[in-house]
Design a protein around this motif. Structure first.
Motif, mmCIF file in Angstrom:
data_model
loop_
_atom_site.group_PDB
_atom_site.id
_atom_site.type_symbol
_atom_site.label_atom_id
_atom_site.label_comp_id
_atom_site.label_asym_id
_atom_site.label_seq_id
_atom_site.Cartn_x
_atom_site.Cartn_y
_atom_site.Cartn_z
ATOM 1 N N PRO A 112 -1.899 14.768 -11.065
ATOM 2 C CA PRO A 112 -1.223 14.076 -9.963
ATOM 3 C C PRO A 112 -0.375 15.004 -9.112
ATOM 4 N N HIS A 128 0.864 8.932 -19.222
ATOM 5 C CA HIS A 128 1.076 8.269 -17.935
ATOM 6 C C HIS A 128 1.386 6.792 -18.145
ATOM 7 N N VAL A 181 5.012 9.450 -9.123
ATOM 8 C CA VAL A 181 4.161 9.331 -7.938
ATOM 9 C C VAL A 181 4.205 7.880 -7.474
ATOM 10 N N ARG A 235 2.503 5.222 -4.886
ATOM 11 C CA ARG A 235 1.282 5.053 -4.095
ATOM 12 C C ARG A 235 1.264 3.671 -3.462
ATOM 13 N N GLU A 258 0.994 8.442 -0.553
ATOM 14 C CA GLU A 258 1.713 8.699 -1.787
ATOM 15 C C GLU A 258 2.868 9.657 -1.556
ATOM 16 N N GLN A 309 -7.987 3.795 -8.480
ATOM 17 C CA GLN A 309 -7.315 5.049 -8.845
ATOM 18 C C GLN A 309 -7.607 5.376 -10.297
#
Length: 345
Positions: free
Chosen positions: A134, A247, A282, A284, A295, A345
């Motif tokens: 990322p 994540h 991040v 988005r 993003e 994604q």
């Protein structure tokens, strides 16, 4: 004097990207369509997205047509993929603008098991079957083009086995061939494991293999936890290169989401086995269209290169945009430009 100049330039760079992020935030907010809003009339964004997909698709159909009598009668999906542009600032690397393209070009007339593909940026990651970080490619200098052909054998159940051959277009060209095995299994509701094994030969690395193992748990409707892991060994590596992450994806509603991540990467036989470890966030959000995503990226890593006497803090800030595209054909070969698919994604 050089250190003062570098420090000042770094401050200016951070200020510039943060200012850009401040400009992008209102744009993201303005891009959010309220529920039930009327469709937006086609404009510049639509023409660019449709023209980009159409140009790639026409190239693949021209090549495909050389091998078929009816050049434009195939129905179904045409060129599809993603185009991503990111501007990142990271200490000790400075500002870098990363453009990444992943395009799949079906060759249905030649064979429904054969497809062409084009890539730009992070091409070594494509050969090594490594998911993109990322926070950018593992090699910031890897900005080459890649072209190749993929083939799914008729005995491959659920397309688990695929074969590829192609070349990275740098000088001298870096040819490669790869065989990949992909398997996914849901062992409980909302819990899946994905395994991928690749064996490859590349001119610059000779023989090598890479392994990916990804666990995913859907904790709630708006929370998904993933543990993507990757490792590679080849004739060009001293040990095992690895990239391990955790994540947490949080859905915020209205096509918005946050990714919270921690990870580490390195090489087991390097003088510094753990090159870096750190955390990042991040944000988005889809913008204006279902196929366009913006993003914002922020993070920090503890970085140590071979030869450094100590580990140093390296901050990361950036902004990015991602465009998904897909060209559709009807039975007569006309273009259905308004049928767009946003890849997940």
């Amino acid at each position: 004097m050089y250190d003062r100049f570098a420090s000042a330039f770094g401050s200016w760079a951070r200020s510039g990207i943060l200012a850009g992020a401040c400009l992008v935030m209102p744009l993201l907010a303005a891009a959010e369509k309220p529920p039930g809003a009327a469709p937006v009339a086609p404009g510049f964004l639509d023409r660019f997205q449709q023209g980009f997909a159409h140009t790639l698709d026409q190239s693949s159909r021209w090549v495909d047509g050389l091998f078929g009598e009816e050049r434009y009668t195939n129905a179904g999906k045409g060129a599809n993929g993603q185009l991503q542009v990111r501007t990142l600032w990271q200490e000790y690397q400075g500002i870098r603008v990363r453009t990444q393209l992943r395009a799949n070009l079906p060759l249905a007339q030649l064979s429904h098991r054969l497809n062409a593909f084009i890539g730009k940026g992070g091409t070594d990651d494509i050969v090594q079957d490594k998911n993109q970080s990322p926070t950018g490619s593992s090699d910031p200098k890897d900005n080459s083009w890649l072209v190749g052909l993929g083939y799914t054998p008729p005995w491959s159940h659920a397309q688990r086995v695929t074969l590829q051959a192609g070349a990275i277009l740098r000088w001298p060209p870096d040819a490669y061939v790869r065989a990949n095995y992909h398997y996914q299994h849901a062992f409980a509701p909302g819990q899946t494991v994905t395994f991928s094994e690749s064996v490859f030969w590349k001119e610059s690395e000779q023989f090598g293999c890479s392994s990916s193992l990804d666990f995913a748990w859907q904790l709630r409707d708006d929370l998904v936890l993933r543990f993507p892991n990757w490792a590679k060994i080849s004739d060009a590596t001293s040990g095992v290169q690895y990239d391990s992450r955790a994540h947490l994806y949080q859905k915020l509603g209205n096509h918005r989401a946050l990714l919270y991540g921690v990870g580490l990467q390195g090489d087991t036989r390097d003088a510094v086995p753990v090159r870096q470890y750190g955390a990042y966030v991040v944000y988005r959000q889809r913008m204006f269209r279902d196929w366009l995503t913006g993003e914002l990226i922020a993070g920090a890593t503890m970085l140590r290169e071979n030869g450094w006497s100590r580990r140093k803090l390296s901050t990361i800030v950036g902004v990015g945009f991602e465009m998904a595209f897909e060209e559709k054909h009807d039975a007569t070969g006309s273009v259905l430009s308004d049928r767009l698919l946003r890849s997940p994604q």
